[in-house]
Write a protein that holds these residues in place. Structure first.
Motif, short mmCIF file in Angstrom:
data_model
loop_
_atom_site.label_atom_id
_atom_site.label_comp_id
_atom_site.label_asym_id
_atom_site.label_seq_id
_atom_site.Cartn_x
_atom_site.Cartn_y
_atom_site.Cartn_z
N GLN A 435 0.85 -1.20 0.00
CA GLN A 435 0.00 0.00 0.00
C GLN A 435 0.88 1.26 0.00
OE1 GLN A 435 -2.60 -1.18 3.47
NE2 GLN A 435 -4.22 -0.59 2.04
N ALA A 436 1.84 1.26 -0.92
CA ALA A 436 2.80 2.35 -0.99
C ALA A 436 2.94 2.81 -2.43
CB ALA A 436 4.15 1.91 -0.45
N THR A 437 3.27 4.09 -2.61
CA THR A 437 3.40 4.64 -3.95
C THR A 437 4.31 5.85 -3.94
OG1 THR A 437 2.15 5.51 -5.85
CG2 THR A 437 1.40 6.18 -3.68
N CYS A 438 4.91 6.12 -5.08
CA CYS A 438 5.62 7.37 -5.34
C CYS A 438 5.03 7.96 -6.63
CB CYS A 438 7.12 7.14 -5.52
SG CYS A 438 7.97 6.56 -4.05
N ALA A 443 5.84 17.81 -7.40
CA ALA A 443 6.85 17.36 -6.45
C ALA A 443 6.85 15.84 -6.52
CB ALA A 443 6.55 17.83 -5.04
N LEU A 444 7.92 15.22 -6.06
CA LEU A 444 7.94 13.77 -5.91
C LEU A 444 7.30 13.44 -4.56
CD1 LEU A 444 8.82 10.89 -6.70
CD2 LEU A 444 11.02 11.38 -5.61
N VAL A 445 6.12 12.80 -4.60
CA VAL A 445 5.37 12.49 -3.38
C VAL A 445 5.54 11.00 -3.08
CG1 VAL A 445 3.13 12.49 -2.25
CG2 VAL A 445 3.70 14.29 -3.90
N ALA A 446 6.00 10.70 -1.86
CA ALA A 446 6.14 9.32 -1.40
C ALA A 446 5.10 9.08 -0.30
CB ALA A 446 7.55 9.07 -0.87
N ARG A 447 4.31 8.05 -0.45
CA ARG A 447 3.18 7.81 0.47
C ARG A 447 3.11 6.33 0.83
NH1 ARG A 447 -1.98 10.34 1.56
NH2 ARG A 447 -3.58 8.80 2.10
N CYS A 456 11.46 5.32 -3.29
CA CYS A 456 11.06 5.64 -4.66
C CYS A 456 12.12 5.14 -5.63
CB CYS A 456 10.87 7.15 -4.82
SG CYS A 456 9.56 7.84 -3.77
N ARG A 457 11.73 5.00 -6.90
CA ARG A 457 12.65 4.54 -7.93
C ARG A 457 13.47 5.72 -8.43
NH1 ARG A 457 9.20 2.37 -11.20
NH2 ARG A 457 9.47 0.21 -10.55
N GLY A 458 14.79 5.65 -8.24
CA GLY A 458 15.68 6.74 -8.64
C GLY A 458 16.82 6.27 -9.51
N PRO A 459 17.78 7.15 -9.78
CA PRO A 459 18.89 6.80 -10.67
C PRO A 459 19.77 5.72 -10.06
CG PRO A 459 19.28 8.92 -9.62
CD PRO A 459 17.87 8.53 -9.29
N LEU A 460 20.42 4.95 -10.92
CA LEU A 460 21.27 3.86 -10.47
C LEU A 460 22.73 4.29 -10.31
CD1 LEU A 460 19.84 0.98 -12.70
CD2 LEU A 460 19.22 1.58 -10.35
N TYR A 587 1.25 7.95 5.82
CA TYR A 587 2.48 8.70 5.99
C TYR A 587 2.90 9.20 4.61
CZ TYR A 587 2.22 6.40 10.46
OH TYR A 587 1.76 5.96 11.67
N GLU A 588 3.05 10.52 4.49
CA GLU A 588 3.30 11.12 3.18
C GLU A 588 4.29 12.27 3.30
OE1 GLU A 588 0.00 11.81 0.25
OE2 GLU A 588 0.65 13.91 0.47
N VAL A 589 5.24 12.28 2.36
CA VAL A 589 6.22 13.37 2.28
C VAL A 589 6.40 13.75 0.81
CG1 VAL A 589 7.44 12.59 4.35
CG2 VAL A 589 8.22 11.83 2.08
N ALA A 590 6.98 14.92 0.57
CA ALA A 590 7.20 15.39 -0.81
C ALA A 590 8.60 15.99 -0.92
CB ALA A 590 6.14 16.41 -1.21
N TYR A 591 9.19 15.82 -2.10
CA TYR A 591 10.55 16.31 -2.36
C TYR A 591 10.56 17.18 -3.61
CZ TYR A 591 12.06 12.33 0.57
OH TYR A 591 12.24 11.43 1.58
#
Length: 600
Positions: A435-438, A443-447, A456-460, A587-591
Motif C-alpha cells: 500500500q505504498a506509492t511514489c 513534487a515527488l510524493v512518497a506515500r 522511490c525509484r531513482g537513478p542507479l 504517511y506522506e512526504v514530498a521532495y
C-alpha cells in the motif's frame, strides 16, 4: 537515434536473426545501423510508429557501457522536444538494452541539399532557427550534441528536427578526444578546439555552435565552409583559414561567420543565436516567411526561449558554459541564461546563474604544430563519417547550472540534479502489496498507508563516498518522515530520516530485513519542521566517517558513519515514520529540487 529513414523506400526489411519484438514494441523494419547498434522502425500497441535503437550484443554485456548508457539515457530524456526527436522510452537493463525515440518521417538536410541543391532563403532561415532552437533545448538540459551535421537534421513537416544527441556510443570521450591518437566526429563540422591533443581541453557547447555555422553554410551554399580535398587538409583549414561563405549574404552571413570564430570564447551561445534569428534584426522577412510555413517552428522557438530564461538585449555578450565531466538532469526551474552582470538567484528552487565563460584562450600556433606533427607521424586516426554517416560515435559531455546559493552549497557543479516536479531521474512507482506509492504532483510524493519504509525509484548512479546531497523536503501528514538514503548498496546503506521533531541518522541492517539501526538522534527542540510547510532544505555532507546535517543552509549537527566498507553507493528518496508512530497512517512526504555533488 534515427537517421531520418521513413517507412517507405528508406526502410529495409528485417533480416534473419533480427528480433520481431523488443520490450513492448513490434519491430517492422530496419532504419539503419551504426557504431552502437541497429535502429529499427517499431510500432507501439496503439499503432504509433517509433524508432527503436538496440545496443550491439558485445556492448550489451559490457557493464561499463551499460552504466554509461543508463546515465546518458537519463540525460537525454531531460531534453525538451523543441525541434528535437523526443526520447520516449528506454530499458538499459533489458537483455538487449534499447532506446525508443519519436519517429520522424522526413528526409535529412543532407539528402535534400544533395538532391535539390542549396535551400531557398525562407527555408534556410527556417533551418537556422530550427537547429538553434534544438541546441538551445539540448544545451539547456546540460547536454552537448558532439556530432551535429546535415545528416542529423531531419526536415520534418512542421519544423526541422535534430536527432542523435547525448546517447552512449561505441566510443566515449570525457575531453575533446577519445584518445590522443583518435578524434571523434565528422571533420567538416568539428570546431578547432576539438583537434587539440591536450586531454584537459574541455568540450563545451561552443563546439556545437561552430557545427551550427557549418551546417547552415552547407544548407545555404551546398558546400561546407572549410571544404578541402582530404580530411587532413580540411582540418588544417578549420585551424588556420577563414570560412568560405560565398552564397550567404546579409545578417545571416554575419551570424554564421560569428559562430565559426576560431576561439570558442568568441562565439555566441545557442540561446544568443536563437534570440538574434527571431528578434527581427536578422532578415525579418525571412523569419516571417519561415514561421508562416512552419507554425510548429514558431511555437518551439518561443517555448525554448521561455524555458531557458530571458536573455535581455541581444547585443549583450552572454556567458557560455564550460563543461566538466559528469551528468545532470534537466531542471525546468533552474535553467536560465543571464547577462554577465546579472546577480545569481538566492532562492532554493529558483533560477541558477549560468556558468561564466571560460577565460583561457587556447594557443592556435602550438595546437596547429601538434596537429600537423601528428598527421606527419601518422599518430592521428580521424574517425570519419564521410562514407558512413550512420555510424554512431562518442557520447556527449554534460554541463550543469551552478547550484542555488545556500550556505552549505559547494562551489562545484552537481553530479546529479533533478527538479523532482515530473518524471526524470526519479520516476513513479507503485507497490500495492505494501500500500505504498511514489507519484508526481509538482513534487515527488512518497506515500505509505502503513508504518514502515518505502523507497522511490531513482537513478542507479553510484556516487562516491564523499558526497553532498541537498533536497527540499515537505512533511504532509503527522508522524511522517522523509527518508534519504546515501552510500546505499542493495539493502545496506545509511539513512537520514527527517521528521517533525527529530532527525535520525542510522544504518540499514545487513540482514536485509528493512530494519534501521539509529546511530544518532538530532532533536529539533523548539524549531520542529512544520507540516505542509513551504519546504525545508536539507543538506547532508558525508566525508569519511562523519556526516554533517544541514537545515536551510545552517549546520545543526554531525553523526558518525560506522561502516568503513560502505563507500560509493546510490542516493535514494522515500518515506518512513516516527519511531512511536501508530501502525496505520497514512504517511506522506514530498521532495523537490535535489542536487548531488561528488566531493572526492
Amino acid at each position: 537515434m534515427v537517421d531520418g529513414a521513413g517507412p517507405g523506400e528508406r526502410t529495409q526489411p528485417l533480416r534473419l536473426g533480427d528480433p520481431q519484438t523488443l520490450g513492448d514494441y513490434q519491430l517492422i523494419g530496419r532504419l539503419g545501423e551504426g557504431g552502437m547498434g541497429t535502429v529499427y522502425l517499431g510500432r507501439t500497441n496503439a499503432g504509433v510508429l517509433v524508432a527503436v535503437k538496440m545496443v550491439r550484443a558485445d556492448l550489451a554485456h559490457d557493464d561499463e557501457f551499460r552504466r554509461r548508457f543508463r546515465s546518458e539515457v537519463n540525460r537525454a530524456r531531460q531534453v525538451p522536444p523543441f525541434c528535437t526527436a523526443e526520447v520516449l522510452d528506454a530499458d538499459p537493463d533489458h537483455e538487449s538494452p534499447y532506446l525508443v525515440v519519436e519517429y520522424v518521417d522526413g528526409p535529412t538536410l543532407a539528402d535534400v541539399v544533395e538532391q535539390r541543391g542549396p535551400l531557398t532563403s525562407a527555408n534556410l532561415h527556417g533551418v537556422a532557427i530550427g537547429v538553434a532552437t534544438a541546441l538551445t533545448a539540448i544545451h539547456g538540459a546540460g547536454v552537448i550534441h558532439r556530432d551535429l551535421k546535415p545528416r542529423n537534421v531531419l526536415l520534418a513537416p512542421g519544423s526541422p528536427k535534430v536527432i542523435d544527441f547525448g546517447i552512449a556510443r561505441a566510443m566515449e570521450a570525457t575531453s575533446a578526444n577519445t584518445r590522443t591518437d583518435q578524434m571523434v566526429g565528422t571533420v567538416a563540422y568539428m570546431a578547432p578546439e576539438r583537434f587539440s591533443s591536450d586531454e584537459d581541453t574541455p568540450l563545451t557547447p561552443a563546439a556545437d555552435v561552430f557545427a551550427w555555422g557549418s551546417v547552415v553554410a552547407y544548407a545555404g551554399t551546398g558546400q561546407t565552409p572549410f571544404f578541402a580535398d582530404s580530411p587532413p587538409a580540411m582540418a588544417a583549414r578549420i585551424l588556420t583559414q577563414p570560412p568560405r561563405l560565398d552564397g550567404l549574404s546579409g545578417p545571416l552571413r554575419d551570424l554564421v561567420a560569428h559562430s565559426l570564430e576560431k576561439d570558442p570564447a568568441n562565439r555566441p551561445s545557442s540561446r544568443e543565436l536563437l534570440d538574434l534569428l527571431i528578434s527581427g534584426k536578422q532578415r525579418p522577412a525571412a523569419t516571417a516567411a519561415a514561421f508562416a510555413d512552419q507554425p510548429d517552428l514558431r511555437a518551439a522557438a518561443v517555448e525554448a526561449q521561455a524555458v531557458t530564461g530571458v536573455a535581455g538585449d541581444p547585443s549583450v555578450s552572454l556567458p557560455t558554459l564550460a563543461i566538466p565531466p559528469g551528468m545532470v538532469g534537466y531542471d525546468e526551474n533552474s535553467i536560465v541564461t543571464v547577462p554577465i552582470s546579472a546577480p545569481p538567484a538566492d532562492t532554493v528552487a529558483g533560477p541558477s546563474p549560468a556558468v561564466p565563460r571560460q577565460g583561457r584562450r587556447w594557443a592556435m600556433p602550438a595546437l596547429l604544430a601538434v596537429f600537423v606533427t601528428a598527421l606527419v607521424a601518422g599518430a592521428v586516426l580521424v574517425a570519419l563519417e564521410l562514407r558512413n554517416e550512420d555510424r554512431s560515435r562518442a557520447g556527449g559531455d554534460t554541463v550543469s547550472p551552478a547550484p542555488s546559493a545556500t550556505a552549505s552549497a559547494p562551489a562545484g557543479l552537481p553530479r546529479l540534479q533533478d527538479s523532482l516536479r515530473r518524471p526524470s531521474l526519479w520516476t513513479a512507482k507503485d507497490y500495492p502489496e505494501e500500500q505504498a506509492t511514489c507519484y508526481f504532483d509538482n513534487a515527488l510524493v512518497a506515500r505509505r498507508e502503513q508504518a514502515g519504509t518505502y523507497k522511490c525509484r531513482g537513478p542507479l548512479d553510484e556516487i562516491p563516498a564523499d558526497m553532498h546531497v541537498e533536497v527540499s523536503v515537505r512533511l504532509d501528514t503527522p508522524d511522517s518522515c522523509a527518508a534519504i538514503w546515501f552510500r546505499n548498496n542493495g539493502q545496506v546503506g545509511y539513512q537520514a530520516r527527517i521528521c517533525e521533531r527529530n532527525i535520525y541518522i542510522g544504518l540499514h541492517n545487513k540482514a536485509g530485513d528493512g530494519k534501521i539501526t539509529v546511530h544518532k538522534t538530532i532533536p529539533l527542540g523548539d524549531a520542529p519542521i512544520p507540516l505542509n510547510g513551504p519546504g525545508t532544505r536539507i543538506g547532508l555532507i558525508a566525508r569519511g566517517d562523519r556526516v554533517e546535517v544541514y537545515r536551510d543552509g545552517a549546520l545543526i549537527d554531525t553523526a558518525p558513519l560506522t561502516e568503513p566498507e560502505l563507500q560509493e553507493g546510490r542516493v535514494l528518496l522515500g518515506v518512513y515514520n516516527e519511531r512511536d508512530a501508530p501502525e496505520t497512517g497514512p504517511y506522506e512526504v514530498a521532495y523537490t529540487d535535489i542536487k548531488i555533488w561528488d566531493l572526492s
